[in-house]
Design an enzyme around this catalytic site. Structure first.
Site, short mmCIF file in Angstrom:
data_model
loop_
_atom_site.label_atom_id
_atom_site.label_comp_id
_atom_site.label_asym_id
_atom_site.label_seq_id
_atom_site.Cartn_x
_atom_site.Cartn_y
_atom_site.Cartn_z
N LEU A 561 -21.63 -50.62 2.77
CA LEU A 561 -22.86 -50.35 3.54
C LEU A 561 -22.85 -51.04 4.90
O LEU A 561 -23.44 -50.57 5.85
CB LEU A 561 -24.08 -50.86 2.76
CG LEU A 561 -24.44 -50.10 1.48
CD1 LEU A 561 -25.54 -50.85 0.74
CD2 LEU A 561 -24.91 -48.68 1.81
N GLU A 563 -21.48 -54.86 7.19
CA GLU A 563 -20.84 -56.18 7.18
C GLU A 563 -21.85 -57.19 7.69
O GLU A 563 -22.50 -56.97 8.72
CB GLU A 563 -19.61 -56.16 8.09
CG GLU A 563 -18.79 -57.40 7.93
CD GLU A 563 -17.29 -57.08 8.06
OE1 GLU A 563 -16.53 -58.03 8.04
OE2 GLU A 563 -16.92 -55.90 8.16
N GLY A 564 -22.00 -58.25 6.97
CA GLY A 564 -22.99 -59.26 7.38
C GLY A 564 -22.33 -60.56 7.71
O GLY A 564 -21.11 -60.66 7.82
N GLN A 565 -23.15 -61.54 7.88
CA GLN A 565 -22.70 -62.86 8.25
C GLN A 565 -21.77 -63.47 7.20
O GLN A 565 -20.81 -64.14 7.49
CB GLN A 565 -23.93 -63.75 8.45
CG GLN A 565 -23.65 -65.17 8.84
CD GLN A 565 -22.98 -65.24 10.20
OE1 GLN A 565 -23.33 -64.49 11.11
NE2 GLN A 565 -21.99 -66.11 10.32
N GLY A 567 -20.25 -61.74 4.60
CA GLY A 567 -19.20 -60.89 4.06
C GLY A 567 -19.69 -59.46 4.06
O GLY A 567 -20.59 -59.10 4.83
N VAL A 569 -21.34 -55.87 2.56
CA VAL A 569 -22.41 -55.39 1.69
C VAL A 569 -21.98 -54.05 1.13
O VAL A 569 -21.61 -53.15 1.90
CB VAL A 569 -23.75 -55.25 2.45
CG1 VAL A 569 -24.87 -54.83 1.52
CG2 VAL A 569 -24.10 -56.55 3.16
N LYS A 600 -24.23 -57.89 -1.98
CA LYS A 600 -23.77 -58.67 -0.83
C LYS A 600 -22.83 -59.73 -1.37
O LYS A 600 -23.18 -60.50 -2.26
CB LYS A 600 -25.00 -59.32 -0.20
CG LYS A 600 -24.83 -59.89 1.15
CD LYS A 600 -26.25 -60.11 1.71
CE LYS A 600 -26.29 -60.89 2.96
NZ LYS A 600 -27.64 -60.99 3.48
N ASP A 711 -36.91 -65.48 11.97
CA ASP A 711 -35.98 -64.53 12.56
C ASP A 711 -36.45 -63.11 12.33
O ASP A 711 -35.67 -62.23 11.93
CB ASP A 711 -34.58 -64.76 11.97
CG ASP A 711 -33.49 -64.12 12.81
OD1 ASP A 711 -33.80 -63.67 13.94
OD2 ASP A 711 -32.34 -64.04 12.35
P1 ADP Z 1 -26.43 -60.41 7.82
O1 ADP Z 1 -25.94 -61.32 6.75
O2 ADP Z 1 -25.54 -60.43 9.01
O3 ADP Z 1 -27.82 -60.67 8.17
P2 ADP Z 1 -26.55 -58.39 5.86
O4 ADP Z 1 -25.42 -58.92 5.08
O5 ADP Z 1 -27.91 -58.66 5.32
O6 ADP Z 1 -26.40 -58.92 7.31
O7 ADP Z 1 -26.40 -56.84 6.04
C1 ADP Z 1 -25.36 -56.21 6.73
C2 ADP Z 1 -25.65 -54.73 6.74
O8 ADP Z 1 -25.59 -54.23 5.42
C3 ADP Z 1 -27.03 -54.38 7.26
O9 ADP Z 1 -27.00 -54.14 8.61
C4 ADP Z 1 -27.40 -53.13 6.49
O10 ADP Z 1 -26.99 -51.99 7.20
C5 ADP Z 1 -26.60 -53.26 5.22
N1 ADP Z 1 -27.45 -53.70 4.13
C6 ADP Z 1 -27.73 -54.95 3.79
N2 ADP Z 1 -28.54 -54.99 2.71
C7 ADP Z 1 -28.79 -53.73 2.37
C8 ADP Z 1 -29.60 -53.11 1.35
N3 ADP Z 1 -30.27 -53.84 0.49
N4 ADP Z 1 -29.64 -51.78 1.30
C9 ADP Z 1 -28.95 -51.06 2.19
N5 ADP Z 1 -28.19 -51.56 3.17
C10 ADP Z 1 -28.11 -52.88 3.27
#
Ligand code: ADP
Length: 856
Positions: A561, A563-565, A567, A569, A600, A711
């Site tokens: 879905l 990539e976040g901080q 790792g 998702v 995640k 944030d």
């Molecule tokens: P970060 O850790 O950088 O804040 P996240 O790890 O929360 O980012 O999310 C990265 C991406 O994964 C998001 O931009 C979103 O598109 C997708 N994502 C995260 N959580 C969900 C979710 N519960 N349902 C659908 N997409 C998600």
């Protein structure tokens, strides 16, 4: 005043007071020593609690005015889930019985990082650790008004005082919220050793048509015809007046100070009292405070016969004492009954009437060398003087000089301050005040400029540094120098600034904009940045035991879905997730055996800090339950890689979602056509406001918990089916949105374009700063995230602009009105979020209502 005069005065006062010092019974006016939370006489193992939010907010950190650096600045229990549930408490074991006259409380300030405090609390106490009594004041009120901010010490007199070994402080809240406390107890050791007395309950007198009650109104044991197993008015340190109709204590009923009996009710002509002690003692005397208003039928006792008991039985030979009954003076007095150095753990005394009534207000015992030393201790209002570990605070005489000196110095300072105030208020005074204000403003501007330079010079080197650090976890610090990290320090430095703080709602009287500090200031491995370590906040460290472990093999990977901080998702199918969902959770498809979830995962190569932050985010999310907050369903933390399983939000993050849409023009002609297009790439204004309503609702929930997000932005909101919006990202920062964060000296990333001026300049994060960020989020929504806020300004210019918000000379730049935004929504709502005075910003509750109304 000359120094010589001051010395003489001090010496005189000291001699006078020392001469009057030693008493034989406890005197609540004097018995006000700090018992050792601050000074360290109370050991860590003697401080316990019902629960703690995290290891760093354990009970041992609940010491008033004390910060040894390794905690988060206070005791914080687990979230107060039940309003007035009174489940949570901080317990202090004083190791022996103490007479406690005063308590002090303080919230969690943590060098400006914390803002949790108990506005109200209750006290429970126990003498033996098993039987607990709820303390109440003389009017029966149990709840004590506590703190109004996180830093000031609030002292409360305990009237009546407590005689106890164990004392519990129990925060009282109206709703689920986070509270933190630091406490101190003041008093002295209870040298009487009396643990209970048993007496016949007092009688009622009718005096000239007036009801006079001589009951023991503060007795804390069992109440029946005979009072047993408790202590009360006879040991509260308050002695009755000569005229029993009057009382020391304002607005109490006639006879309040005394416990009294009528001769007619006692066929044997005496009242029998039994006194129980903590251990076998060698008794020298007993002092009984008696009324002697014989013109109204009240007289001191004629004879006292006392029996002693060291084992199970009373010894046969009593000590009998016959005082000279005073038939001249009607003054109330202490009558001393010699007890002949008898050894006992229980004493039974029979007091014989010499008139129709016998009234006692106090009974005190002296045993062995136990004599109260009532040397000077500040009566109240003063900040408690700290004593060094090892010193016995209840046996101190020698610090009285210091205390008096301090008192005199305080008086001198007060006089000087008065003179300064008078000078300032003289005609012409305001002019000089203006001048100093200008200087101070200049000073601040200069500081801002220096800081900005530091930012810019460093920022220019970021491009090289960025690559190497982009995968490291984020850290937040406060951008300016140490003074700016703590508002109270600034206030001290800039008196005129204190005024503006008043307007900011930063001091007393502020709405309870307490911070929950979701901040993640990591233990920095970088020794060059001690400030990070100093303000490290681990409030949310550790995992939540209530979060269930999900079997990994029941997760089937579907697609990535994002990539976040931490790792990646992933979208996964979870088998048997129903068993993990609480009853309150209504997820679509939760009755089916397969449920789509977002998983995640923490990168395999993540360092310890990232791992802690990941666990922190789990801990935060596991405690939040709201339709507009992304729900954590389960976790996989037993083995690596760590995973959090959240509900799946089909449409990803709100920023991306809006960015791909176009605004539907709501003109009549093309309405039908527009409707068709909606859902593909068009969205209506009302749908946008509907999104803002949902965010306001989620934030309303967070604010009810005193939870500051820090944030809030569209990038941190997720979109489900039918434009459902949920607030997410309790960890902060995304790689994808790196540009929204401003990295300071390679260590900190701050979403400066969403941050209030006081968050940037003072490091102050409150609900009001979340409101500021909400205004920016609303602006993003109504501009469909087509551009970054203040896109025409560089990061440095954004910080300059923040300085303009502080200076408030009309030079600050506001985000412009989005084209689709009605004038009223812009001026009444959006602009109100960016008011300089935090107090004047609306609450989420108000904005939620306002937005709902604008939809109707
Ligand atoms: P970060 O850790 O950088 O804040 P996240 O790890 O929360 O980012 O999310 C990265 C991406 O994964 C998001 O931009 C979103 O598109 C997708 N994502 C995260 N959580 C969900 C979710 N519960 N349902 C659908 N997409 C998600």
């Amino acid at each position: 005043m000359k120094v010589m005069e001051l010395k003489l005065l001090t010496r005189g006062v000291v001699f006078f007071l020392l001469a009057a010092a030693v008493r034989a019974q406890v005197n609540p006016e004097m018995c006000r020593y700090p018992l050792g939370m601050t000074g360290g006489q109370i050991q860590d193992e003697d401080i316990s609690a019902s629960s703690r939010w995290s290891e760093s907010t354990a009970a041992r950190f609940g010491r008033l005015d004390f910060d040894n650096g390794d905690g988060d600045g206070a005791w914080c229990p687990d979230i107060m889930s039940e309003p007035d549930g009174l489940k949570e408490y901080l317990q202090v074991d004083l190791r022996s019985l103490h007479f406690v006259t005063l308590v002090g409380t303080q919230g969690r300030h943590a060098d400006g990082m914390g803002n949790e405090f108990a506005q109200r609390y209750m006290i429970k106490y126990s003498r033996d650790g098993s039987k607990w009594v709820d303390w109440s004041d003389r009017k029966g009120r149990q709840v004590i008004e506590g703190n109004r901010n996180a830093y000031d010490v609030v002292l409360k007199d305990l009237e009546p005082p407590i005689i106890a070994r164990f004392v519990r402080f129990m925060p009282v809240t109206d709703h689920s919220m986070i509270v933190c406390m630091r406490v101190e107890l003041y008093g002295c050791e209870w040298l009487d050793g009396l643990t209970s007395y048993s007496i016949p309950d007092g009688h009622q007198m009718i005096y000239r048509g007036l009801d006079v009650y001589f009951n023991d109104s503060v007795y804390d044991g069992a109440l029946a015809e005979r009072l047993t197993k408790g202590l009360g008015q006879l040991t509260d340190g308050t002695w009755g007046l000569d005229d029993f109709l009057h009382s020391h204590i304002y607005s109490m009923w006639p006879g309040y100070d005394y416990v009294g009996w009528n001769n007619k009710s006692f066929t044997k002509g005496y009242v029998e009292m039994i006194f129980e002690f903590d251990r076998v003692r060698n008794f020298t005397s007993m002092k009984v405070h008696c009324n002697n208003l014989f013109s109204r039928g009240v007289r001191m006792f004629r004879q006292a016969s006392c029996y002693f008991r060291s084992g199970p039985d009373w010894e046969a030979d009593p000590v009998t004492f016959r005082p000279t009954v005073d038939r001249v003076s009607q003054i109330a007095r202490f009558v001393t009954v010699p007890l002949g150095d008898r050894t006992a753990s229980g004493i039974k005394c029979r007091f014989h009437f010499s008139d129709l009534w016998m009234l006692f207000s106090e009974v005190a015992f002296q045993s062995g060398s136990a004599v109260y030393n009532t040397s000077l201790t500040p009566r109240k209002h003063g900040h408690p003087t700290n004593t060094l570990p090892g010193e016995d605070p209840t046996h101190k005489l020698d610090d009285s000089n210091t205390r008096i000196l301090i008192g005199c110095l305080v008086a001198i300072i007060a006089i000087l301050l008065t003179i300064i105030v008078i000078i300032l208020w003289r005609p012409g005074g305001p002019k000089s005040f203006d001048a100093s204000r200008r200087i101070l403003d200049d000073e601040l501007t200069a500081r801002l400029a220096i800081q900005t330079q530091a930012f810019s010079s460093h920022h220019s080197s970021l491009s090289t540094e960025d690559g190497s650090t982009s995968n490291s976890t984020y850290e937040r610090i406060f951008p300016l120098c140490a003074d700016y990290q703590e508002p109270s320090r600034l206030i001290r430095k800039l008196p005129e600034f204190a005024q503006s703080m008043e307007h900011l709602g930063g001091s007393d009287g502020a709405p309870h904009y307490a911070e929950a500090d979701i901040i993640s200031l990591q233990e920095s491995s970088d020794s060059r940045s001690p400030s990070i370590t100093a303000v490290n906040m681990n409030l949310f460290a550790g995992t939540d035991s209530s979060m269930k472990e999900f079997p990994r093999d029941k997760l089937t990977f579907k697609e990535k879905l994002g990539e976040g901080q931490f790792g990646e998702v992933h979208l996964c199918e979870a088998e048997g997730m129903q068993d993990f969902l609480g009853e309150d959770l209504s997820l679509e498809g939760n009755n089916e055996s397969l449920l789509l979830v977002a998983v995640k995962t923490l990168r395999e190569d993540a360092n310890k800090n990232a791992r802690n932050d990941f666990l922190k985010e789990i801990r935060i999310m596991s405690r939040l339950r709201d339709p507009n907050i992304v729900r954590l369903l389960a976790v996989c933390v037993d083995t690596d890689p760590l995973c959090m399983i959240t509900e799946y939000m089909e449409n990803g993050d709100l920023n991306q979602f809006l960015c791909d849409l176009r605004l539907k023009e709501a003109t009549e002609e093309d309405k039908a056509e527009q409707e068709e297009k909606e859902g593909e790439s068009m969205v209506s204004y009302s749908k946008l406001i509907g999104m803002a309503v949902q965010i306001a609702s989620g934030m309303k929930y967070l604010s009810s918990l005193n939870f500051v997000h820090r944030d809030l932005a569209t990038r941190n909101c997720l979109v489900g089916k039918n434009y459902t919006i949920k607030i997410a990202d309790f960890g902060m920062s995304r790689n994808l949105y790196r540009g929204d964060y401003y990295r300071i000296q390679g260590r900190a990333v701050l979403p400066i374009r969403w941050m209030s001026w006081e968050s940037i300049l003072l490091g102050k994060f409150t609900m009001a700063s979340d409101v500021w960020a909400f205004g920016v989020t609303l602006w993003e929504i109504l501009t469909l995230c087509k551009e970054q806020p203040y896109s025409q300004l560089s990061d440095e210019q954004v910080i300059e602009n923040t300085g303009e918000f502080f200076r408030d000379q009309g030079k600050q730049v506001y985000l412009p009105k989005p084209p689709c935004c009605p004038e009223r929504v812009y001026t009444d709502l959006m602009l109100s979020c960016w008011r300089r005075n935090a107090k004047q910003r609306p609450s989420f509750q108000e904005m939620h209502t306002q937005l709902m109304e604008s939809l109707a």
